[in-house]
Design a protein around this motif. Structure first.
Motif, PDB file in Angstrom:
ATOM      1  N   CYS A  52       2.461   2.876   3.090  1.00 18.53           N
ATOM      2  CA  CYS A  52       3.384   2.054   3.876  1.00 18.53           C
ATOM      3  C   CYS A  52       4.684   2.822   4.108  1.00 18.53           C
ATOM      4  O   CYS A  52       5.306   3.285   3.154  1.00 18.53           O
ATOM      5  CB  CYS A  52       3.670   0.742   3.146  1.00 18.53           C
ATOM      6  SG  CYS A  52       4.769  -0.356   4.054  1.00 18.53           S
ATOM      7  N   HIS A 111       0.634  -6.671   6.181  1.00 19.68           N
ATOM      8  CA  HIS A 111       0.458  -7.426   4.935  1.00 19.68           C
ATOM      9  C   HIS A 111       1.632  -8.351   4.644  1.00 19.68           C
ATOM     10  O   HIS A 111       2.753  -8.100   5.072  1.00 19.68           O
ATOM     11  CB  HIS A 111       0.219  -6.476   3.754  1.00 19.68           C
ATOM     12  CG  HIS A 111       1.385  -5.574   3.443  1.00 19.68           C
ATOM     13  ND1 HIS A 111       2.345  -5.904   2.519  1.00 19.68           N
ATOM     14  CD2 HIS A 111       1.746  -4.373   3.943  1.00 19.68           C
ATOM     15  CE1 HIS A 111       3.234  -4.925   2.448  1.00 19.68           C
ATOM     16  NE2 HIS A 111       2.904  -3.982   3.305  1.00 19.68           N
ATOM     17  N   TYR A 132       0.848  -1.202   0.000  1.00 24.99           N
ATOM     18  CA  TYR A 132       0.000   0.000   0.000  1.00 24.99           C
ATOM     19  C   TYR A 132       0.875   1.241   0.000  1.00 24.99           C
ATOM     20  O   TYR A 132       1.972   1.244   0.549  1.00 24.99           O
ATOM     21  CB  TYR A 132      -0.982  -0.023   1.168  1.00 24.99           C
ATOM     22  CG  TYR A 132      -0.385   0.106   2.552  1.00 24.99           C
ATOM     23  CD1 TYR A 132       0.403  -0.903   3.100  1.00 24.99           C
ATOM     24  CD2 TYR A 132      -0.619   1.237   3.329  1.00 24.99           C
ATOM     25  CE1 TYR A 132       0.936  -0.789   4.376  1.00 24.99           C
ATOM     26  CE2 TYR A 132      -0.096   1.360   4.604  1.00 24.99           C
ATOM     27  CZ  TYR A 132       0.681   0.342   5.120  1.00 24.99           C
ATOM     28  OH  TYR A 132       1.214   0.459   6.381  1.00 24.99           O
ATOM     29  N   VAL A 136       8.304  -1.084   4.609  1.00 28.47           N
ATOM     30  CA  VAL A 136       8.547  -2.355   3.926  1.00 28.47           C
ATOM     31  C   VAL A 136       8.198  -2.297   2.435  1.00 28.47           C
ATOM     32  O   VAL A 136       8.929  -2.843   1.605  1.00 28.47           O
ATOM     33  CB  VAL A 136       7.786  -3.498   4.633  1.00 28.47           C
ATOM     34  CG1 VAL A 136       7.900  -4.790   3.846  1.00 28.47           C
ATOM     35  CG2 VAL A 136       8.349  -3.697   6.037  1.00 28.47           C
ATOM     36  N   CYS A 137       7.119  -1.612   2.097  1.00 25.32           N
ATOM     37  CA  CYS A 137       6.756  -1.541   0.667  1.00 25.32           C
ATOM     38  C   CYS A 137       7.801  -0.776  -0.151  1.00 25.32           C
ATOM     39  O   CYS A 137       8.249  -1.271  -1.190  1.00 25.32           O
ATOM     40  CB  CYS A 137       5.374  -0.922   0.481  1.00 25.32           C
ATOM     41  SG  CYS A 137       4.044  -1.985   1.051  1.00 25.32           S
TER      42      CYS A 137
HETATM   43 NI    NI Z   1       4.079  -2.297   3.296  1.00 27.71          NI
END
Ligand code: NI
Length: 212
Positions: free
Chosen positions: A86, A177, A83, A89-90
């Motif tokens: 984020c 996620h 997303y 991590v994204c």
């Molecule tokens: Ni993420």
């Protein structure tokens, strides 16, 4: 990783290449496969005991055009679910994707379709995705996909992605996620999965195997 990641790997081979978190997820994949109804909507090409990732979906890209599993045909794809809000991590995962791609010769890199699929359709509008895919450090040509909540759920299910709203209030919230970079082959079939801590070299080697 020794063996070629081409085509569907046995679960253990994929797990060996994935992070500990990914390992848990793929363990869950095996469990969900075992309990999954045997209804198949497409050609039955997947054998029991192997990773079943990918399938029919209908989403909308960052230009407003419809994008389905048919659009994964013809070239290998790197797919990441996340997303745009984020914080860590994204962006990290998309940078790993780009660092892997930039290791490839131009002709091989040009064959790969990088894809980001939102698990947060309420906030990730087409307009927001259009801006997000142009973020410096992300793969050039990144395709951003979103849809109705139902369409996103359908895609998540096909790709064995978990996500759930986490901490926060109002429009300011995190989303927990699954964080896996999927490599799909030129037939749109699963080839390999990588955690976001995977080295770009390893991802690049797997991609090169499909584009060489
Ligand atoms: Ni993420």
């Amino acid at each position: 990783m020794g063996p070629s990641p081409r085509k569907r790997l046995p679960l253990w081979a994929v797990s060996a290449a994935a992070s500990a978190a990914a390992l848990l997820i793929l363990g869950g994949v095996a469990l969900s496969l075992a309990s999954r109804p045997t209804v198949q909507t497409g050609p039955v090409t997947r054998s029991a005991g192997q990773v079943d990732i990918g399938g029919p979906f209908t989403l909308t890209d960052q230009t407003g055009a419809t994008f389905t599993e048919a659009d994964l045909q013809g070239r290998p794809s790197l797919i990441y679910f996340g997303y745009t809000f984020c914080p860590d991590v994204c962006p990290l995962s998309l940078q790993v994707m780009q660092r892997a791609l930039e290791r490839l010769p131009e002709d091989q890199r040009a064959q790969v379709r990088p894809v980001f699929i939102s698990v947060d359709p309420e906030r990730d509008t087409v307009e927001r995705l259009a801006e997000y895919v142009d973020t410096p450090g992300f793969p050039p040509g990144l395709v951003g996909l979103t849809g109705t909540p139902e369409q996103v759920e359908e895609a998540k299910t096909e790709f064995r992605i978990f996500s759930a709203r986490g901490e926060g209030e109002g429009d300011f919230y995190l989303v927990d996620h699954t964080s896996l970079i999927y490599l799909m082959d030129e037939n749109g079939e699963f080839a390999a999965a990588f955690g976001h801590t995977e080295s770009p070299e390893t991802v690049a080697a797997a991609v090169a195997d499909l584009t060489g």
